[in-house]
Write an enzyme that holds these catalytic residues in place. Structure first.
Site, short mmCIF file in Angstrom:
data_model
loop_
_atom_site.label_atom_id
_atom_site.label_comp_id
_atom_site.label_asym_id
_atom_site.label_seq_id
_atom_site.Cartn_x
_atom_site.Cartn_y
_atom_site.Cartn_z
N ASP A 1 -11.58 8.80 5.45
CA ASP A 1 -10.74 7.89 4.65
C ASP A 1 -9.53 7.38 5.40
O ASP A 1 -8.48 7.11 4.79
CB ASP A 1 -10.31 8.58 3.33
CG ASP A 1 -11.48 9.05 2.52
OD1 ASP A 1 -12.54 8.40 2.58
OD2 ASP A 1 -11.36 10.07 1.82
N LYS B 1 -11.39 3.14 8.01
CA LYS B 1 -12.39 2.63 8.97
C LYS B 1 -12.96 1.29 8.48
O LYS B 1 -13.11 0.35 9.24
CB LYS B 1 -13.53 3.64 9.14
CG LYS B 1 -13.08 4.98 9.72
CD LYS B 1 -14.19 5.99 9.77
CE LYS B 1 -14.62 6.53 8.43
NZ LYS B 1 -13.64 7.34 7.70
N GLY C 1 -17.24 6.24 1.70
CA GLY C 1 -16.73 5.17 0.84
C GLY C 1 -15.78 4.35 1.68
O GLY C 1 -14.71 4.81 2.02
N HIS C 2 -16.21 3.16 2.08
CA HIS C 2 -15.41 2.33 2.98
C HIS C 2 -14.91 1.11 2.21
O HIS C 2 -15.70 0.29 1.74
CB HIS C 2 -16.24 1.91 4.20
CG HIS C 2 -16.68 3.08 5.02
ND1 HIS C 2 -17.60 3.00 6.04
CD2 HIS C 2 -16.32 4.39 4.99
CE1 HIS C 2 -17.78 4.20 6.58
NE2 HIS C 2 -17.02 5.06 5.95
N GLN D 1 -17.27 9.25 7.87
CA GLN D 1 -16.56 10.53 7.89
C GLN D 1 -15.59 10.56 9.09
O GLN D 1 -15.02 9.53 9.41
CB GLN D 1 -17.55 11.71 7.94
CG GLN D 1 -18.26 11.96 6.62
CD GLN D 1 -19.44 11.03 6.36
OE1 GLN D 1 -20.31 10.86 7.19
NE2 GLN D 1 -19.50 10.44 5.19
P1 GDP Z 1 -12.58 4.73 5.14
O1 GDP Z 1 -13.50 5.67 4.46
O2 GDP Z 1 -12.08 5.26 6.44
O3 GDP Z 1 -13.14 3.35 5.27
O4 GDP Z 1 -11.29 4.61 4.20
P2 GDP Z 1 -11.28 4.45 2.59
O5 GDP Z 1 -11.67 3.08 2.23
O6 GDP Z 1 -11.99 5.58 1.95
O7 GDP Z 1 -9.74 4.72 2.29
C1 GDP Z 1 -8.72 3.98 2.89
C2 GDP Z 1 -7.89 3.31 1.78
O8 GDP Z 1 -6.70 2.79 2.34
C3 GDP Z 1 -8.60 2.13 1.15
O9 GDP Z 1 -8.22 2.03 -0.20
C4 GDP Z 1 -8.08 0.93 1.95
O10 GDP Z 1 -8.09 -0.27 1.19
C5 GDP Z 1 -6.65 1.38 2.21
N1 GDP Z 1 -6.06 0.91 3.47
C6 GDP Z 1 -6.64 0.78 4.68
N2 GDP Z 1 -5.73 0.43 5.62
C7 GDP Z 1 -4.54 0.34 4.96
C8 GDP Z 1 -3.20 0.07 5.38
O11 GDP Z 1 -2.90 -0.15 6.56
N3 GDP Z 1 -2.23 0.12 4.40
C9 GDP Z 1 -2.51 0.39 3.10
N4 GDP Z 1 -1.49 0.42 2.21
N5 GDP Z 1 -3.76 0.65 2.68
C10 GDP Z 1 -4.75 0.65 3.60
P1 IMO Z 2 -15.63 8.33 4.71
O1 IMO Z 2 -16.70 7.72 5.58
C1 IMO Z 2 -13.64 11.90 3.24
C2 IMO Z 2 -16.10 15.48 2.79
C3 IMO Z 2 -16.25 15.97 1.36
C4 IMO Z 2 -16.38 17.46 1.61
C5 IMO Z 2 -17.21 17.52 2.91
C6 IMO Z 2 -18.69 17.72 2.70
O2 IMO Z 2 -15.33 7.55 3.49
O3 IMO Z 2 -14.43 8.66 5.53
P2 IMO Z 2 -20.65 16.14 1.85
O4 IMO Z 2 -20.83 15.44 0.54
O5 IMO Z 2 -20.66 15.22 3.02
O6 IMO Z 2 -21.59 17.29 2.02
O7 IMO Z 2 -19.18 16.80 1.77
O8 IMO Z 2 -16.99 16.28 3.57
N1 IMO Z 2 -16.48 14.07 3.02
C7 IMO Z 2 -15.60 13.07 3.14
N2 IMO Z 2 -14.26 13.08 3.03
N3 IMO Z 2 -14.29 10.76 3.57
C8 IMO Z 2 -15.64 10.75 3.71
O9 IMO Z 2 -16.31 9.68 4.19
C9 IMO Z 2 -16.36 11.93 3.46
N4 IMO Z 2 -17.67 12.26 3.49
C10 IMO Z 2 -17.73 13.57 3.23
O10 IMO Z 2 -15.14 15.65 0.58
O11 IMO Z 2 -15.11 17.99 1.88
MG MG Z 3 -13.67 6.68 2.64
#
Ligand code: GDP
Ligand code: IMO
Ligand code: MG
Length: 431
Positions: free
Chosen positions: A24, A27, A51-52, A231
């Protein structure tokens, strides 16, 4: 987006983007921002546990198994052999994206014939295993990821290509489901499962292909490829905080095995690091803030899981964690995200060293006992109060924000090539 064009014109052809913390990091946002400049974007590992999030003009899109490039009409998406796929969920994801107005999705996706199929009962098994672990649960996303990879490693899983021989598929899925029923004393509605998989197969079958051959040809033709990490390094089955990890190799090596591309195919790696640290699920988190400041960062950063909605644990930036990811993956530069979220925090801390008794250590300890004894050396830097969300030039950031970024570079042993100052695709500073 002229700055992205300038930035990428200095970049080598084929680029990978990887998480450096516990997921998270943001990416999805960078992958989307870059995708217009690539012809193919490939997912190599994981499944719908990812979840991207992408935000464009206040509209939010969340990609789970689909590569985060599909908002760009000319970019193709590959779901590689190293992923685990629930076909029914994939159909739902495609339909949801189509409903937002994204065009021409199906003609731009290729799904590996060698990817493993994740069934509804893998989710049941995931939940049951978590229940049985009680206080030792992993805190998985309950998407069935571990049980599906378990079947793969135990050589009893089913792959996309198995759907092509329906009779054999039926025999094998029944045997697999019966194994889990017996093993865990659960009941699986196997006929319902087969029916829904077959419906999804009919909708997706034109997309199945040997993605290794497709990529090999694409590489020969010099097509530009972006490898999308899911991840993060510290959730990697080998390099992460085992057992509190996901069940695949989500670090650089996983790109090669998960797509069938040679190591040389990855010409440059950008690591994504949040300007602080978050983690969802259980497991060690040395710099966690279990206080009001942690709550404040969660609120300011909207730190709730994009897949499960769970509140993310929040803490200080940990240079030991990021340096470790930089070294083991060969990361060339960092995209530091969410710097804007730290606005208003008067003092910022960065973890610089870990000590266990009198020994300096370079890894996050994996046992609770070692974590309880861990001593962390912090450095404190002054924060800034100015809103930075509209800044697009590094020199226009408040001096304390510049110093914070520079110190992160020094301590992580890696240059910061871009900075995120907001969720929107445009909210990026390139250096
Ligand atoms: P990912 O799994 O690495 O793609 O990240 P996620 O989407 O799960 O979580 C990142 C969250 O931060 C999302 O809600 C993005 O919209 C938000 N986000 C990403 N870059 C920035 C940033 O530079 N500033 C802020 N405020 N939010 C960001
Ligand atoms: P993105 O791509 C954050 C974490 C889960 C748990 C562990 C194992 O959005 O960064 P699983 O369901 O994979 O067996 O869970 O890994 N986890 C993540 N945490 N971002 C993710 O993906 C994750 N995918 C798995 O919360 O701790
Ligand atoms: Mg994510």
């Amino acid at each position: 987006m002229a700055k992205i064009t300038d930035f990428l014109s200095g970049c080598s052809k084929n680029l990978a983007i990887l998480g450096t913390q516990w997921g998270d990091e943001g990416k999805g946002k960078l992958i989307d921002a870059f995708s217009n400049h690539f012809e193919l974007v490939c997912r190599s590992t994981g499944g719908a546990n990812a979840g991207h999030t992408i935000v464009v003009d206040d509209k939010k899109y969340v990609f789970h198994l689909m590569p985060s490039c599909l908002l760009h009409p000319n970019t193709e998406a590959i779901i590689g052999n190293g992923t685990v796929i629930n076909l029914t969920d994939l159909v739902t994801e495609v339909e949801k994206l189509e409903a937002t107005g994204i065009k021409n999705i199906q003609s731009r996706i290729k799904i590996s014939l060698h990817a493993h199929l994740l069934f509804e009962y893998h989710k049941q098994v995931d939940a049951e295993l978590e229940n049985r672990k009680g206080d030792n649960k992993i805190g998985t996303t309950c998407r069935g990821i571990g049980p599906c990879y378990g079947d793969k490693i135990n050589r009893m899983g089913l792959r996309v290509e198995d759907l092509l021989d329906e009779e054999n598929f039926r025999e094998r899925i029944i045997a697999n489901a019966q194994f889990h029923e017996k093993n865990l004393d659960i009941t699986i509605d196997i006929e319902k499962e087969i029916e829904s998989v077959m419906i999804a197969k009919e909708k997706l079958k034109e997309l199945f292909c040997d993605t290794r051959l497709y990529l090999s040809q694409a590489r020969k033709e010099g097509r530009k490829i972006l490898y999308e990490g899911a991840q993060a390094h510290h959730l990697d089955i080998d390099h992460g905080t085992y057992p509190y990890v996901t069940s695949s190799n989500v670090s650089a090596g996983g790109i090669c095995t998960g797509l069938g591309v040679p190591p040389k195919a990855i010409e440059e790696i950008i690591g994504i690091a949040k300007a602080y640290t978050t983690r969802v699920g259980e497991g060690p988190f040395p710099t966690e803030l279990e206080d009001e400041l942690g709550d404040q960062i969660r609120a300011q950063g909207h730190e709730y899981g994009a897949t499960t909605g769970r509140p993310r644990r929040c803490g200080w930036f940990d240079a030991v964690v990021v340096r470790n990811a930089v070294e083991f993956n060969g990361i060339d530069s960092l995209n530091l995200t969410k710097l804007d979220v730290l606005t208003g925090v008067t003092e910022l801390k960065i973890a610089t060293e870990y000590w266990l008794d009198d020994t300096r250590i370079y890894n996050v300890p994996t046992t609770q006992k070692a974590n309880d004894k861990l001593s962390i050396k912090y450095e404190t830097l002054p924060g800034w109060a100015e809103d930075i969300s509209n800044v697009r030039d590094f020199s226009e950031l408040p001096l304390n924000a510049q110093k914070y970024v520079t110190r992160i570079e020094e301590l992580s042993g890696c240059p910061v090539s871009s900075i995120g100052v907001g969720a929107d695709r445009q909210a990026l500073i390139f250096r």
